[in-house]
Design an enzyme around this catalytic site. Structure first.
Site, PDB file in Angstrom:
ATOM      1  N   SER A 213       0.789  -1.230   0.000  1.00  0.00           N
ATOM      2  CA  SER A 213       0.000   0.000   0.000  1.00  0.00           C
ATOM      3  C   SER A 213       0.817   1.275   0.000  1.00  0.00           C
ATOM      4  CB  SER A 213      -0.949   0.009   1.204  1.00  0.00           C
ATOM      5  OG  SER A 213      -0.215  -0.032   2.421  1.00  0.00           O
ATOM      6  N   HIS A 241      -5.636  -3.814  -1.223  1.00  0.00           N
ATOM      7  CA  HIS A 241      -5.440  -2.793  -2.254  1.00  0.00           C
ATOM      8  C   HIS A 241      -5.461  -3.405  -3.655  1.00  0.00           C
ATOM      9  CE1 HIS A 241      -4.680   0.673   0.353  1.00  0.00           C
ATOM     10  NE2 HIS A 241      -4.158  -0.208   1.183  1.00  0.00           N
ATOM     11  N   LYS A 272     -12.502  -0.459   1.493  1.00  0.00           N
ATOM     12  CA  LYS A 272     -11.795   0.351   0.499  1.00  0.00           C
ATOM     13  C   LYS A 272     -12.633   0.404  -0.783  1.00  0.00           C
ATOM     14  CE  LYS A 272      -7.156  -0.081   2.415  1.00  0.00           C
ATOM     15  NZ  LYS A 272      -7.534  -0.619   3.737  1.00  0.00           N
TER      16      LYS A 272
END
Length: 426
Positions: A213, A241, A272
């Site tokens: 990340s 991610h 996310k």
């Protein structure tokens, strides 16, 4: 009576004296502790690594309102990769679940905290990843904290990339397996450690972030899987991610390398790209998921995910399972930003990923640069130690499918103007 009264008086006096003494000692300790904290806080400020919190006064979106600013600000640092945090269909799903299933469960899953929507979401997750089963957690931090202790014992060995996320590091610390740490994405070092472990371990598990990340670089997953097969080890990736937007259809790092199904265990987040609210999960073999339901401490001792969060994430999976348009848009925007910034003379870390770290080196410079960007109407944040190594300060830009070409061009123009002002680029 006199004696009895005297005793009472003496006892109360002693209590008052004792209490005063305790308060005095407590006050001294309290004062000393506050002084110690102030010294530590001042040291952070002196080092230029102080992290102030900006206050957003609107919903999370590409255009946001920030306290102290009268104009809409373009947000380029959210994990909102697919632009779904405020998508009307996702919000509406949460509202409906609030009415039908309530605000929360007031319980952990195995007592009275499992609703039909929790099971539906777990089925969607396992279908999306092509796995047998899945288990929900309050966050992916909890998923990482709950996996390794339940999965590995003293007879086992775990091999972890040195730059894995803090939650992976903490989760591995909790387990009793023999621990090996290999150099970042260094396949030779990993192979040497696998050789060193030999056949002494009952289960060997290679652990890596799919995408790292802070740097936006990708684990060499195909080669890791090859090594794992060669040395009879299992593989694990954290896909926080990557899930939903990385790879042609958003299936993550496996799809990016064209090796779908080769990783044994996947952990990821709902907080996310998948709606941006909260929640995490583990997906993999059914027997492992069953074991986690019986032994995983964050699962057994944490309240169930609230119904609106579950329903919102479920709606995101509906969208992803029906179309890959959003994935294509974020990939296009990423290429546009990386190309323009590199051409302008900036050093951009990572590879083909919407995490685009603009490397600056100096912590004060990164903080100053980010503050000036805000004045230009661009919301970005300077990252410095201890979030990243000393001397590796940066501004981490994150591209969303909701960013238009004009948004990206505006951000690049602001970077160039301020970069010239601060002598970062010529």
């Amino acid at each position: 009576m006199m004696i009895r009264g005297c005793k009472v008086f003496l006892k109360s006096s002693v209590c008052r004296v004792g209490l005063a003494g305790a308060l005095s000692r407590g006050t001294h300790a309290h004062t000393a502790f506050r002084s110690l904290l102030k010294e530590q806080l001042n040291a952070i400020k002196v080092a230029g690594t102080w992290k102030a919190e900006r206050i957003i006064t609107s919903k999370q979106d590409v255009g946001i309102s920030v306290q102290g600013s009268n104009n809409k600000i373009l947000n380029f640092c959210a994990n909102n990769y697919l632009g779904l945090s405020s998508h009307p269909d996702v919000v509406e799903a949460g509202k409906k679940a609030l009415d039908e299933f309530g605000a929360g469960l007031s319980s952990v899953r195995f007592i009275c905290g499992t609703q039909s929507i929790h099971k539906k979401l777990e089925r969607q997750i396992s279908e999306f990843h092509g796995r047998e089963d899945a288990i929900l957690y309050p966050s992916c931090f909890d998923a990482n904290a709950g996996l390794f202790e339940a999965m590995l014992g003293p007879e086992d060995a775990v091999f972890s990339d040195e730059l894995n996320h803090a939650s992976i590091i903490d989760g591995i610390r909790l387990c009793k397996a023999k621990k090996y740490r290999y150099k970042h994405r260094d396949l030779n070092d990993l192979e040497n450690l696998l050789k060193e472990a030999g056949n002494s371990a009952r289960t060997k598990l290679v652990v890596t972030d799919g995408v790292f990340s802070m740097d936006g670089n990708v684990a060499p997953l195909k080669a890791i899987c090859d090594l794992a097969e060669k040395y009879n080890a299992l593989t694990f990736i954290d896909e926080c991610h990557a899930t939903g937007f990385f790879g042609k259809t958003g299936r993550g790092t496996e799809e990016f390398f064209g090796i779908e199904g080769r990783v044994d265990v996947i952990n990821s987040t709902l907080g996310k790209a998948l709606g941006g609210a909260a929640g995490g999960y583990t997906t993999g073999p059914k027997e492992l998921i069953d074991l986690l339901r019986q032994k995983s401490r964050p699962y057994l001792f944490s309240n169930s995910l609230p119904p609106p969060v579950v329903a919102s994430a479920s709606k995101v999976f509906d969208l992803l399972l029906s179309s890959s348009e959003l994935c294509e848009r974020v990939a296009k925007g990423t290429a546009r930003f990386r190309s323009a910034m590199t051409k302008a003379g900036f050093t951009i870390s990572g590879e083909q990923h919407p995490i685009c770290p603009v490397m600056l080196g100096d912590a004060r410079l990164a903080s100053q640069f980010a503050d000036k960007m805000l004045l230009e109407g661009i919301y970005v944040i300077g990252f410095s130690y201890p979030v990243v190594p000393q001397g590796k300060a940066r501004i981490r830009v994150q591209i969303s499918s909701a960013h238009s070409d004009d948004d990206i061009d505006r951000a690049v123009d602001a970077f160039v103007r301020i970069g010239k002002e601060l002598n970062v680029v010529s």
